[in-house]
Design a protein around this motif. Structure first.
Motif, PDB file in Angstrom:
ATOM      1  N   GLY A 130       0.213  -1.280   0.017  1.00  0.00           N
ATOM      2  CA  GLY A 130       0.055  -0.104   0.038  1.00  0.00           C
ATOM      3  C   GLY A 130       0.524   1.228   0.085  1.00  0.00           C
ATOM      4  O   GLY A 130       1.835   1.169   0.150  1.00  0.00           O
ATOM      5  N   PHE A 131       0.333   2.739  -0.463  1.00  0.00           N
ATOM      6  CA  PHE A 131       0.744   3.281  -0.416  1.00  0.00           C
ATOM      7  C   PHE A 131       0.304   4.690   0.565  1.00  0.00           C
ATOM      8  O   PHE A 131      -0.880   4.468   0.211  1.00  0.00           O
ATOM      9  CB  PHE A 131       0.954   4.348  -1.829  1.00  0.00           C
ATOM     10  N   SER A 132       0.817   5.619   1.187  1.00  0.00           N
ATOM     11  CA  SER A 132       0.256   6.293   2.307  1.00  0.00           C
ATOM     12  C   SER A 132      -0.820   6.150   3.233  1.00  0.00           C
ATOM     13  O   SER A 132       0.094   4.266   3.723  1.00  0.00           O
ATOM     14  CB  SER A 132      -0.376   7.492   1.380  1.00  0.00           C
ATOM     15  N   GLN A 133      -1.977   6.049   2.959  1.00  0.00           N
ATOM     16  CA  GLN A 133      -2.728   5.249   4.030  1.00  0.00           C
ATOM     17  C   GLN A 133      -2.905   4.460   3.937  1.00  0.00           C
ATOM     18  O   GLN A 133      -2.903   3.702   4.736  1.00  0.00           O
ATOM     19  CB  GLN A 133      -4.037   6.558   3.937  1.00  0.00           C
ATOM     20  N   GLY A 134      -2.528   3.592   1.654  1.00  0.00           N
ATOM     21  CA  GLY A 134      -3.541   2.276   2.391  1.00  0.00           C
ATOM     22  C   GLY A 134      -1.977   1.177   2.464  1.00  0.00           C
ATOM     23  O   GLY A 134      -2.265  -0.175   3.528  1.00  0.00           O
ATOM     24  N   GLY A 135      -0.774   1.626   2.521  1.00  0.00           N
ATOM     25  CA  GLY A 135       0.528   1.976   3.718  1.00  0.00           C
ATOM     26  C   GLY A 135       0.316   1.232   4.208  1.00  0.00           C
ATOM     27  O   GLY A 135       0.426   0.132   5.144  1.00  0.00           O
ATOM     28  N   ALA A 136      -0.482   2.244   5.159  1.00  0.00           N
ATOM     29  CA  ALA A 136      -0.541   1.799   6.865  1.00  0.00           C
ATOM     30  C   ALA A 136      -1.659   0.640   7.196  1.00  0.00           C
ATOM     31  O   ALA A 136      -1.017   0.031   8.153  1.00  0.00           O
ATOM     32  CB  ALA A 136      -0.777   3.799   7.214  1.00  0.00           C
ATOM     33  N   LEU A 137      -2.759   0.376   6.539  1.00  0.00           N
ATOM     34  CA  LEU A 137      -3.637  -0.198   6.492  1.00  0.00           C
ATOM     35  C   LEU A 137      -2.527  -1.117   5.955  1.00  0.00           C
ATOM     36  O   LEU A 137      -3.056  -2.695   6.813  1.00  0.00           O
ATOM     37  CB  LEU A 137      -5.133  -0.183   5.735  1.00  0.00           C
ATOM     38  N   ALA A 138      -2.249  -1.163   5.382  1.00  0.00           N
ATOM     39  CA  ALA A 138      -1.411  -3.008   4.510  1.00  0.00           C
ATOM     40  C   ALA A 138       0.041  -3.494   6.372  1.00  0.00           C
ATOM     41  O   ALA A 138      -0.430  -4.607   6.288  1.00  0.00           O
ATOM     42  CB  ALA A 138      -0.530  -2.519   3.497  1.00  0.00           C
ATOM     43  N   LEU A 139       0.521  -1.809   6.896  1.00  0.00           N
ATOM     44  CA  LEU A 139       1.713  -3.027   7.376  1.00  0.00           C
ATOM     45  C   LEU A 139       0.370  -3.459   9.492  1.00  0.00           C
ATOM     46  O   LEU A 139      -0.049  -4.067   9.904  1.00  0.00           O
ATOM     47  CB  LEU A 139       1.894  -1.230   8.183  1.00  0.00           C
ATOM     48  N   HIS A 140      -0.710  -2.313   8.809  1.00  0.00           N
ATOM     49  CA  HIS A 140      -2.106  -2.824  10.578  1.00  0.00           C
ATOM     50  C   HIS A 140      -2.142  -4.339   9.999  1.00  0.00           C
ATOM     51  O   HIS A 140      -2.464  -5.397  11.081  1.00  0.00           O
ATOM     52  CB  HIS A 140      -2.938  -1.721  10.649  1.00  0.00           C
ATOM     53  N   THR A 141      -2.773  -4.497   8.870  1.00  0.00           N
ATOM     54  CA  THR A 141      -3.412  -5.208   8.462  1.00  0.00           C
ATOM     55  C   THR A 141      -2.533  -7.262   8.616  1.00  0.00           C
ATOM     56  O   THR A 141      -3.106  -8.062   9.263  1.00  0.00           O
ATOM     57  CB  THR A 141      -5.089  -5.700   7.395  1.00  0.00           C
ATOM     58  N   GLY A 142      -1.205  -6.559   7.905  1.00  0.00           N
ATOM     59  CA  GLY A 142      -0.491  -7.450   7.695  1.00  0.00           C
ATOM     60  C   GLY A 142       0.208  -8.609   9.101  1.00  0.00           C
ATOM     61  O   GLY A 142       0.587  -9.414   9.224  1.00  0.00           O
ATOM     62  N   LEU A 143       0.301  -7.327   9.692  1.00  0.00           N
ATOM     63  CA  LEU A 143       0.818  -7.609  10.995  1.00  0.00           C
ATOM     64  C   LEU A 143       0.404  -8.517  11.900  1.00  0.00           C
ATOM     65  O   LEU A 143       0.578  -9.031  12.594  1.00  0.00           O
ATOM     66  CB  LEU A 143       1.910  -6.946  11.600  1.00  0.00           C
ATOM     67  N   ARG A 144      -0.575  -8.258  12.262  1.00  0.00           N
ATOM     68  CA  ARG A 144      -1.957  -8.856  12.719  1.00  0.00           C
ATOM     69  C   ARG A 144      -3.219  -9.884  11.978  1.00  0.00           C
ATOM     70  O   ARG A 144      -3.280 -10.414  11.871  1.00  0.00           O
ATOM     71  CB  ARG A 144      -3.107  -8.022  12.899  1.00  0.00           C
ATOM     72  N   TYR A 145      -1.981 -10.682  10.437  1.00  0.00           N
ATOM     73  CA  TYR A 145      -3.155 -11.349   9.902  1.00  0.00           C
ATOM     74  C   TYR A 145      -2.782 -12.713  10.603  1.00  0.00           C
ATOM     75  O   TYR A 145      -1.614 -12.932  10.974  1.00  0.00           O
ATOM     76  CB  TYR A 145      -2.921 -11.470   8.342  1.00  0.00           C
TER      77      TYR A 145
END
Length: 225
Positions: free
Chosen positions: A116-131
Motif C-alpha cells: 500500500g501507499f500512504s494511508q493504504g500502506g498504513a492499512l497494509a502494515l496494520h492488517t498484515g502484521l496482525r494476520y
C-alpha cells in the motif's frame, strides 16, 4: 462490515500462482497504481495477479469533513493525534476478505504480498502484521505505522518474521520522512526484517523505487529471472 467484497481493479492471469493486494492512498482509487505493473519489470512469465481495491467513500476529519475514498478516518497527521482504531479494524476486515478470496482462487497467504501507499500502506502494515496466516511480505510506501505502541501485543505469531519493504521520500510534505523512519525503527525493534529505501522525492513514487519494488517482489514471490 458488509459481506460484499470491495470492488477491485485486477491485472494478471485468472490462474495466477501469486498475488499482490495493493491499497491506494487517501482520496485515490484502485486505478491509481494500475499503470506501474509493467514498470515493475517482473519476469515475462511471472504468474502474478495484482488486485487494486477501491476504498469506500467517507468523511475525513483532517480534510474538513470532505467525503472521499478513504480506508479510515484521519484526525490529524502529527505525533500524538488519536487514531481511528475502529475504522482501521473495519478496513482490515475488508482486506482480510480479499486475502480469503485469493486463497479460494488458489493463491495461499504464503504466496501473497500485501502492499500500500500512504494511508493504504498504513492499512497494509496494520492488517498484515496482525494476520493469522503467514504472508509472503508486506510493503508500505510513503507511509507510517498506526497504533505502533499496540503492535507488540497485537501482532500475529505467523507474521513475526515476514519481510517488510518500506520506502519514503526525504521531502515528503504530507507524511514526513521522520514518520517513515519511526515506522522502520519500531518494526526493527520488534525483530521484523525491514528492507528500507529512501529517495529524494516528495509524497510520490519514483522510477528507482518502482524498480526496487519489482526486484523485492521477484525475490519474495520466488519469480525466476
Amino acid at each position: 462490515m458488509s459481506e460484499a467484497l470491495l470492488e477491485t481493479v485486477e491485472v494478471g492471469p485468472a490462474d495466477a500462482k501469486a498475488s499482490v493486494i495493493w491499497l491506494h492512498g487517501l482520496g485515490a482509487n484502485g486505478h491509481d497504481f494500475e499503470p506501474i505493473v509493467p514498470e515493475l519489470q517482473l519476469p515475462a512469465d511471472a504468474s502474478v495477479r495484482f488486485v487494486f481495491p477501491h476504498a469506500p467513500e467517507q468523511a475525513v476529519t483532517v480534510n474538513g469533513g470532505m467525503v472521499m475514498p478513504a480506508w479510515y478516518d484521519v484526525y490529524g497527521l502529527t505525533a500524538g493525534t488519536p487514531v481511528d482504531e475502529p475504522g482501521l479494524d473495519r478496513a482490515a476486515g475488508w482486506v482480510e476478505a480479499l486475502i480469503a478470496r485469493e486463497a479460494n482462487r488458489g493463491v495461499p497467504a504464503s504466496r501473497l504480498v500485501l502492499a500500500g501507499f500512504s494511508q493504504g500502506g498504513a492499512l497494509a502494515l496494520h492488517t498484515g502484521l496482525r494476520y493469522t496466516d503467514g504472508l509472503a511480505g508486506v510493503m508500505g510506501l510513503s507511509t507510517y505505522l498506526p497504533l505502533r505502541d499496540h503492535l507488540a501485543q497485537a501482532r500475529a505469531s505467523a507474521n513475526r518474521q515476514t519481510p517488510i519493504f518500506l520506502a519514503h521520500g526525504h521531502q515528503d510534505p504530507v507524511l514526513s520522512f521522520e514518520m517513515g523512519q519511526t515506522a522502520r525503527d519500531a518494526l526493527e525493534a520488534l525483530g521484523y526484517p525491514v528492507a528500507w529505501h529512501e529517495y529524494p522525492m516528495a509524497h510520490q513514487v519514483c522510477l528507482e523505487e518502482i524498480r526496487a519494488v519489482g526486484q523485492w517482489l521477484t525475490e519474495r514471490l520466488g519469480l525466476a529471472r
